[in-house]
Design a protein around this motif. Structure first.
Motif, short mmCIF file in Angstrom:
data_model
loop_
_atom_site.label_atom_id
_atom_site.label_comp_id
_atom_site.label_asym_id
_atom_site.label_seq_id
_atom_site.Cartn_x
_atom_site.Cartn_y
_atom_site.Cartn_z
N VAL A 1 0.93 -1.15 0.09
CA VAL A 1 0.01 0.12 0.22
C VAL A 1 1.03 1.28 -0.06
CG1 VAL A 1 -1.57 1.28 1.29
CG2 VAL A 1 -1.97 -1.13 1.09
N ILE B 1 1.34 4.70 -3.07
CA ILE B 1 0.84 6.16 -2.51
C ILE B 1 1.81 7.11 -2.98
CG2 ILE B 1 -0.04 7.48 -0.46
CD1 ILE B 1 -1.88 4.90 -0.95
N THR C 1 -8.95 6.44 -2.63
CA THR C 1 -9.66 5.12 -2.13
C THR C 1 -9.43 4.11 -2.92
OG1 THR C 1 -11.99 5.67 -3.20
CG2 THR C 1 -11.57 6.76 -0.78
N GLY D 1 -9.20 0.79 1.36
CA GLY D 1 -8.27 1.63 1.83
C GLY D 1 -8.41 3.18 1.42
N ALA E 1 -6.20 6.95 1.37
CA ALA E 1 -4.87 7.59 1.36
C ALA E 1 -5.03 9.17 1.30
CB ALA E 1 -3.80 7.15 0.44
N SER F 1 -1.54 6.43 4.69
CA SER F 1 -2.58 5.45 4.12
C SER F 1 -3.09 4.58 5.32
CB SER F 1 -2.00 4.64 3.25
OG SER F 1 -0.76 3.76 3.72
N SER G 1 -5.11 0.83 5.57
CA SER G 1 -6.03 -0.06 4.79
C SER G 1 -6.40 -0.96 6.07
CB SER G 1 -5.19 -0.57 3.60
OG SER G 1 -3.97 -1.03 4.28
#
Length: 91
Positions: A12, A16, A24, A51, A53, A58, A60
């Motif tokens: 994740v 980002i 999302t 998730g 961010a 972030s 999740s």
């Protein structure tokens, strides 16, 4: 379980980018077998992911629930991450 959380956190975090908008993620997988480190944790399972961010941060959530047997493993993992430049961290 810990390895999955760390791997998810790093995955994740690397996706980002620091932006001024909220991003999302909504996804779900259906797998025919859930095996972790050689352990059979269930047959057919639903594994949803949610998730959000914002500006490099972030959060999740990932889960797994068996669909064919009530004794299959049920799992819920939360990951908090931050990314800036080439630096990524996730818990």
């Amino acid at each position: 379980m810990k390895k999955i959380m760390i791997a998810l956190g790093l995955f994740v975090a690397t996706n980002i980018h620091a932006q001024d908008k909220v991003e999302t993620t909504v996804a779900a997988d259906i797998v025919n077998q859930y095996i972790w480190r050689g352990q059979d944790l269930g047959n057919v399972s639903l594994q949803p992911t949610l998730g959000v961010a914002y500006k490099g941060f972030s959060l999740s959530a990932w889960g797994s629930v068996g669909l064919t047997d009530a004794k299959d493993t049920k799992e819920f993992d939360l990951t908090l991450g931050y990314a800036t430049g080439g630096f990524n961290i996730g818990i």
